[in-house]
Write an enzyme that holds these catalytic residues in place. Structure first.
Site, PDB file in Angstrom:
ATOM      1  N   HIS A  14      11.230  -9.312   5.856  1.00  0.00           N
ATOM      2  CA  HIS A  14      10.581  -8.027   5.524  1.00  0.00           C
ATOM      3  C   HIS A  14       9.658  -7.633   6.674  1.00  0.00           C
ATOM      4  O   HIS A  14       8.587  -8.205   6.846  1.00  0.00           O
ATOM      5  CB  HIS A  14       9.757  -8.187   4.227  1.00  0.00           C
ATOM      6  N   HIS A  16       8.260  -4.078   9.196  1.00  0.00           N
ATOM      7  CA  HIS A  16       8.264  -2.647   9.538  1.00  0.00           C
ATOM      8  C   HIS A  16       8.222  -2.537  11.060  1.00  0.00           C
ATOM      9  O   HIS A  16       7.201  -2.867  11.670  1.00  0.00           O
ATOM     10  CB  HIS A  16       7.044  -1.942   8.935  1.00  0.00           C
ATOM     11  N   LYS A 100      16.030  -0.688  -0.438  1.00  0.00           N
ATOM     12  CA  LYS A 100      14.612  -0.893  -0.720  1.00  0.00           C
ATOM     13  C   LYS A 100      14.119   0.148  -1.702  1.00  0.00           C
ATOM     14  O   LYS A 100      14.316   1.351  -1.518  1.00  0.00           O
ATOM     15  CB  LYS A 100      13.807  -0.783   0.584  1.00  0.00           C
ATOM     16  N   HIS A 137       9.291  -3.007  -3.798  1.00  0.00           N
ATOM     17  CA  HIS A 137       7.832  -2.980  -3.697  1.00  0.00           C
ATOM     18  C   HIS A 137       7.342  -2.930  -5.140  1.00  0.00           C
ATOM     19  O   HIS A 137       7.405  -1.896  -5.792  1.00  0.00           O
ATOM     20  CB  HIS A 137       7.344  -1.757  -2.904  1.00  0.00           C
ATOM     21  N   HIS A 175       6.566  -9.217  -1.019  1.00  0.00           N
ATOM     22  CA  HIS A 175       5.132  -9.503  -0.787  1.00  0.00           C
ATOM     23  C   HIS A 175       4.351  -9.752  -2.085  1.00  0.00           C
ATOM     24  O   HIS A 175       3.419  -9.020  -2.404  1.00  0.00           O
ATOM     25  CB  HIS A 175       4.460  -8.412   0.043  1.00  0.00           C
ATOM     26  N   ASP A 248       5.947  -8.606   5.997  1.00  0.00           N
ATOM     27  CA  ASP A 248       5.449  -7.250   5.768  1.00  0.00           C
ATOM     28  C   ASP A 248       4.605  -6.773   6.945  1.00  0.00           C
ATOM     29  O   ASP A 248       3.664  -5.993   6.762  1.00  0.00           O
ATOM     30  CB  ASP A 248       4.665  -7.146   4.456  1.00  0.00           C
ATOM     31  N   HIS A 252      -0.347  -0.148  12.054  1.00  0.00           N
ATOM     32  CA  HIS A 252      -0.917   1.205  12.119  1.00  0.00           C
ATOM     33  C   HIS A 252      -1.878   1.175  13.294  1.00  0.00           C
ATOM     34  O   HIS A 252      -2.503   0.140  13.557  1.00  0.00           O
ATOM     35  CB  HIS A 252      -1.706   1.533  10.842  1.00  0.00           C
TER      36      HIS A 252
HETATM   37  O1  DOR Z   1       0.387  -2.481   3.341  1.00  0.00           O
HETATM   38  C1  DOR Z   1       1.530  -2.064   3.395  1.00  0.00           C
HETATM   39  N1  DOR Z   1       1.953  -1.324   4.445  1.00  0.00           N
HETATM   40  N2  DOR Z   1       2.364  -2.312   2.389  1.00  0.00           N
HETATM   41  C2  DOR Z   1       3.579  -1.757   2.323  1.00  0.00           C
HETATM   42  O2  DOR Z   1       4.263  -2.016   1.383  1.00  0.00           O
HETATM   43  C3  DOR Z   1       4.033  -0.826   3.365  1.00  0.00           C
HETATM   44  C4  DOR Z   1       3.330  -1.026   4.625  1.00  0.00           C
HETATM   45  C5  DOR Z   1       3.490   0.125   5.592  1.00  0.00           C
HETATM   46  O3  DOR Z   1       4.626   0.564   5.785  1.00  0.00           O
HETATM   47  O4  DOR Z   1       2.495   0.561   6.167  1.00  0.00           O
HETATM   48 ZN    ZN Z   2       6.602  -3.617   3.577  1.00  0.00          ZN
END
Ligand code: DOR
Ligand code: ZN
Length: 346
Positions: A14, A16, A100, A137, A175, A248, A252
């Site tokens: 998992h 991103h 998902k 999720h 998660h 996960d 950002h």
């Molecule tokens: O904290 C998180 N950020 N949880 C998620 O499920 C998605 C992820 C995100 O894409 O920023």
């Molecule tokens: Zn995630």
């Protein structure tokens, strides 16, 4: 004391990887030590069609360092109007992995997510029949629900029903963060698994909120009580076979985390393996590390085990507080500004 450890090259089930200017940072970070990664579809324009998934895969692959065997596995974003025919198209793609489900509004880029899972019955039926896993999720999307209770509410109100309706559907509760989720997965049958992140094994809500607010530990599902953290650690320590690493990792930019309206997500990919090793060491569970990072997930999903090995050494490293510098970005990794006792022998 164990000072060196050899494990199979791990998988991250998992992650991103994001898009655009972040791909040159995220893809090499995951490709550094990982064998396969399941890539999440919550882009600004969610990946709901096979064509979008194929284009995104192409973009990701351009950033895989030469000589790396790293394999990104791709996912489709479920909506109330997802069609079986679109899934059938996606199933023709190389490295398509699963679907998902984001309940609408629960996290980053989830506004297009599912409002009512009953609208998804046809596609869930197809997935069950074709052996395509549903990655969930698991938080309720009702804003009135207390943020610390949303995972257990989702399990009781939604997940239980889906499992009754589709008993053979492979489902991964992503998660997991609560003792209720840990118990639920433990008591469920062979088609139900869970991923666990480093931060949910390492920290509790006091670490996030108890002293000063730590925006870089803020994620969804939010960190919970110490007893919840311990329930997750127990699953790992006993070597429960249907839990495995899903970091996960969710970057950002610093300014979007250190903000009056901060984004949820922990960027764990850059030092993930070192940190997970440290956590297992602290738990006295180094003997369970290999299965958690390289075996359990592959077994659950029916993927072959790798034969590649990787060696970890008890040797301290400093984690920098920004890993985006070279690309003029500010990205704070998990553990940034601290030191870790383990490093990877490259
Ligand atoms: O904290 C998180 N950020 N949880 C998620 O499920 C998605 C992820 C995100 O894409 O920023
Ligand atoms: Zn995630």
């Amino acid at each position: 004391m164990l000072n060196e450890l050899s494990i199979l090259r791990p998988d991250d089930w998992h992650v991103h990887l994001r898009e655009g200017a972040l791909l040159p940072i995220t893809v090499p970070a995951s490709a550094r030590y990982f064998n396969r990664c399941v890539v999440m579809p919550n882009l600004q324009q969610p990946l709901t069609t096979a064509k979008q998934i194929a284009n995104y895969a192409k973009e990701i692959r351009q950033h895989i360092p030469q000589g790396s065997k790293f394999q990104p596995l791709l996912t489709m974003y479920l909506t109330d109007t997802s069609e079986v025919a679109e899934l059938e198209e996606a199933l023709k793609l190389d490295d398509f992995f699963g679907v998902k489900c984001y309940p609408c509004g629960v996290t980053t880029n989830s506004k297009a997510g599912v409002r009512d899972l009953n609208n998804c019955n046809a596609i869930l039926e197809k997935m069950q029949q074709a052996g395509v896993p549903l990655l969930v999720h698991g938080e309720s999307s009702e804003t009135k629900d207390d943020v610390f209770d949303r995972e257990k509410i989702f399990i009781n109100d939604s997940l239980v029903k889906v499992r009754q309706q589709f008993p053979e559907l492979k489902i991964t509760l992503e998660h997991i963060s609560s003792k209720e989720a840990a118990a639920y997965v433990r008591d469920s049958g062979p088609h139900m698994a869970a991923t666990i992140t480093p931060q949910h094994l390492w920290f509790n809500r006091n670490d996030l909120l108890g002293d000063n607010l730590k925006p870089h530990l803020y994620c969804k599902p939010i960190l919970k009580r110490e007893e919840d953290r311990q329930a997750l650690c127990s699953l790992v320590k006993e070597g429960f076979p249907r839990v495995f690493l899903g970091s996960d990792s969710a970057p950002h930019r610093r300014q979007d985390k250190e903000n009056s309206c901060g984004c949820a997500g922990v960027f764990s990919a850059p030092y993930l393996l070192e940190i997970i090793t440290q956590i297992f060491d602290e738990l006295g569970a180094l003997d369970k590390l290999n299965d958690f990072v390289a075996v359990n997930g592959a077994n659950f999903y029916g993927y072959p085990l790798t034969s590649d090995k990787i060696t970890l050494k008890r040797q301290a490293i400093e984690i920098p507080d920004n890993v985006g510098q070279q690309h003029n970005e500010q990205l704070v990794p998990l553990g940034g500004g601290t030191s870790i006792n383990w490093s990877v022998d490259e």
